[in-house]
Design a protein around this motif. Sequence first.
Motif, PDB file in Angstrom:
ATOM      1  N   MET A  97       0.820  -1.212   0.000  1.00  0.00           N
ATOM      2  CA  MET A  97       0.000   0.000   0.000  1.00  0.00           C
ATOM      3  C   MET A  97       0.851   1.258   0.000  1.00  0.00           C
ATOM      4  N   LEU A  98       1.992   1.214   0.665  1.00  0.00           N
ATOM      5  CA  LEU A  98       2.801   2.419   0.811  1.00  0.00           C
ATOM      6  C   LEU A  98       4.033   2.416  -0.078  1.00  0.00           C
ATOM      7  N   THR A  99       4.076   1.541  -1.076  1.00  0.00           N
ATOM      8  CA  THR A  99       5.297   1.413  -1.868  1.00  0.00           C
ATOM      9  C   THR A  99       5.599   2.648  -2.701  1.00  0.00           C
ATOM     10  N   SER A 100       4.594   3.502  -2.927  1.00  0.00           N
ATOM     11  CA  SER A 100       4.831   4.697  -3.736  1.00  0.00           C
ATOM     12  C   SER A 100       5.329   5.880  -2.924  1.00  0.00           C
ATOM     13  N   ILE A 101       5.362   5.766  -1.613  1.00  0.00           N
ATOM     14  CA  ILE A 101       5.664   6.940  -0.789  1.00  0.00           C
ATOM     15  C   ILE A 101       7.086   7.436  -1.015  1.00  0.00           C
ATOM     16  N   GLU A 117      12.869   8.418   8.272  1.00  0.00           N
ATOM     17  CA  GLU A 117      11.835   7.462   8.675  1.00  0.00           C
ATOM     18  C   GLU A 117      10.831   7.231   7.552  1.00  0.00           C
ATOM     19  N   VAL A 118      10.487   8.298   6.827  1.00  0.00           N
ATOM     20  CA  VAL A 118       9.540   8.149   5.729  1.00  0.00           C
ATOM     21  C   VAL A 118      10.151   7.313   4.602  1.00  0.00           C
ATOM     22  N   MET A 119      11.406   7.560   4.279  1.00  0.00           N
ATOM     23  CA  MET A 119      12.066   6.805   3.225  1.00  0.00           C
ATOM     24  C   MET A 119      12.135   5.309   3.563  1.00  0.00           C
ATOM     25  N   GLN A 120      12.261   4.989   4.843  1.00  0.00           N
ATOM     26  CA  GLN A 120      12.344   3.593   5.269  1.00  0.00           C
ATOM     27  C   GLN A 120      10.994   2.886   5.220  1.00  0.00           C
ATOM     28  N   MET A 121       9.928   3.630   4.988  1.00  0.00           N
ATOM     29  CA  MET A 121       8.599   3.038   4.966  1.00  0.00           C
ATOM     30  C   MET A 121       8.299   2.306   3.658  1.00  0.00           C
ATOM     31  N   GLN A 122       9.102   2.458   2.643  1.00  0.00           N
ATOM     32  CA  GLN A 122       8.835   1.806   1.375  1.00  0.00           C
ATOM     33  C   GLN A 122       8.749   0.295   1.578  1.00  0.00           C
ATOM     34  N   GLY A 123       7.633  -0.263   1.190  1.00  0.00           N
ATOM     35  CA  GLY A 123       7.452  -1.704   1.313  1.00  0.00           C
ATOM     36  C   GLY A 123       7.071  -2.151   2.697  1.00  0.00           C
ATOM     37  N   GLY A 124       6.948  -1.209   3.642  1.00  0.00           N
ATOM     38  CA  GLY A 124       6.668  -1.615   5.023  1.00  0.00           C
ATOM     39  C   GLY A 124       5.205  -1.610   5.392  1.00  0.00           C
ATOM     40  N   GLY A 125       4.337  -1.221   4.433  1.00  0.00           N
ATOM     41  CA  GLY A 125       2.920  -1.133   4.786  1.00  0.00           C
ATOM     42  C   GLY A 125       2.041  -1.922   3.875  1.00  0.00           C
ATOM     43  N   GLN A 126       2.513  -3.097   3.434  1.00  0.00           N
ATOM     44  CA  GLN A 126       1.747  -3.927   2.524  1.00  0.00           C
ATOM     45  C   GLN A 126       0.433  -4.355   3.179  1.00  0.00           C
ATOM     46  N   GLU A 171       0.774  20.493  -4.507  1.00  0.00           N
ATOM     47  CA  GLU A 171       0.365  19.132  -4.187  1.00  0.00           C
ATOM     48  C   GLU A 171       0.776  18.187  -5.306  1.00  0.00           C
ATOM     49  N   LEU A 172       1.018  16.926  -4.911  1.00  0.00           N
ATOM     50  CA  LEU A 172       1.408  15.890  -5.853  1.00  0.00           C
ATOM     51  C   LEU A 172       0.703  14.608  -5.453  1.00  0.00           C
ATOM     52  N   GLN A 173       0.027  13.960  -6.403  1.00  0.00           N
ATOM     53  CA  GLN A 173      -0.640  12.700  -6.122  1.00  0.00           C
ATOM     54  C   GLN A 173       0.254  11.547  -6.538  1.00  0.00           C
ATOM     55  N   GLN A 174       0.574  10.652  -5.616  1.00  0.00           N
ATOM     56  CA  GLN A 174       1.402   9.480  -5.889  1.00  0.00           C
ATOM     57  C   GLN A 174       0.715   8.241  -5.347  1.00  0.00           C
ATOM     58  N   GLY A 175       0.077   7.472  -6.238  1.00  0.00           N
ATOM     59  CA  GLY A 175      -0.655   6.304  -5.794  1.00  0.00           C
ATOM     60  C   GLY A 175      -1.716   6.710  -4.795  1.00  0.00           C
ATOM     61  N   PRO A 176      -1.762   6.063  -3.633  1.00  0.00           N
ATOM     62  CA  PRO A 176      -2.780   6.400  -2.634  1.00  0.00           C
ATOM     63  C   PRO A 176      -2.450   7.648  -1.822  1.00  0.00           C
ATOM     64  N   ALA A 177      -1.271   8.218  -2.033  1.00  0.00           N
ATOM     65  CA  ALA A 177      -0.808   9.317  -1.188  1.00  0.00           C
ATOM     66  C   ALA A 177      -0.949  10.673  -1.876  1.00  0.00           C
ATOM     67  N   ASP A 198      -0.570  12.390   3.084  1.00  0.00           N
ATOM     68  CA  ASP A 198      -1.920  11.995   3.478  1.00  0.00           C
ATOM     69  C   ASP A 198      -2.294  10.733   2.702  1.00  0.00           C
ATOM     70  N   VAL A 199      -2.499   9.610   3.422  1.00  0.00           N
ATOM     71  CA  VAL A 199      -2.869   8.340   2.798  1.00  0.00           C
ATOM     72  C   VAL A 199      -4.197   7.888   3.406  1.00  0.00           C
ATOM     73  N   PRO A 200      -5.323   8.333   2.835  1.00  0.00           N
ATOM     74  CA  PRO A 200      -6.626   8.039   3.452  1.00  0.00           C
ATOM     75  C   PRO A 200      -6.904   6.546   3.603  1.00  0.00           C
ATOM     76  N   VAL A 201      -6.523   5.721   2.626  1.00  0.00           N
ATOM     77  CA  VAL A 201      -6.843   4.291   2.697  1.00  0.00           C
ATOM     78  C   VAL A 201      -6.115   3.608   3.843  1.00  0.00           C
ATOM     79  N   ALA A 202      -5.008   4.216   4.299  1.00  0.00           N
ATOM     80  CA  ALA A 202      -4.267   3.666   5.438  1.00  0.00           C
ATOM     81  C   ALA A 202      -4.515   4.455   6.703  1.00  0.00           C
ATOM     82  N   GLN A 203      -5.439   5.439   6.624  1.00  0.00           N
ATOM     83  CA  GLN A 203      -5.718   6.324   7.750  1.00  0.00           C
ATOM     84  C   GLN A 203      -4.414   6.892   8.323  1.00  0.00           C
ATOM     85  N   MET A 204      -3.589   7.377   7.425  1.00  0.00           N
ATOM     86  CA  MET A 204      -2.259   7.851   7.805  1.00  0.00           C
ATOM     87  C   MET A 204      -2.063   9.297   7.387  1.00  0.00           C
TER      88      MET A 204
END
Length: 225
Positions: A1-5, A216-225, A67-73, A91-97
């Motif tokens: 879910m967060l792979t595009s962040i 911390e944000v960069m390390q989130m790639q792939g961490g929210g499948q 603003e920039l839209q990237q996948g769910p973010a 802002d990632v609404p589908v992950a309530q993040m």
Amino acid sequence: MLTSIKTGVLAAILVSTAIFAQAQKKITEGTVTMGISYALTPEQEPMAAMLPTETKVKFNGNMSRFELQQGPATITVISDNIALNSLVLIDVPVAQMQIAVKGTKEDYEKEKANDPKFSDFKATGEKQTILTYSAEKYTYKDDKGATYELWATNDIELPAGLMGQEFKDVKGTPIKFTRFNRGVKSTATIKAFTEEKAGPFTLDVPKGYELKTMEEVMQMQGGGQ
């Protein structure tokens, strides 16, 4: 879910810097629309689909927002273009993040440290009309031996630092130019200026956002499948 962040935040950073203006008609707030093309290395090609080919930046004095839209973010970047402080909102609404990342002048300088440094801006006397503005061609070079050209106009003046610090020695408003950010080479062309109400913008973290570091944000790639 967060792979595009990770790539999305990088894409936002790449378009959150810009130009210095000294001209006739002074525009203090409004919207500038830029078309952007990229010259990517083979290593950079995987991010090609994530990089925007057009962006609209709203500005009010030394503050800007886009603003920039990237996948769910949805990624929002607010910058103080003089102090070089910034706020990135993810802002990632589908992950309530909702995540906020504050940036400082030191962070900006670190990001730009390995990019080519521009100098030797020279007006050529060659003229053409871009949009409705009379523009003059400049040449310039970097500290790695490459040469470039840009087109600048004296018909309008935008707030100092609106698009970054690279062109502060140009006696006009660059409206077509080449630059680098984090090693990515791009050519930007100003497609439209609109003088309108914008802002005010603030670097205060909105209620409900969790403050994190960029690392911390960069390390989130792939961490929210």
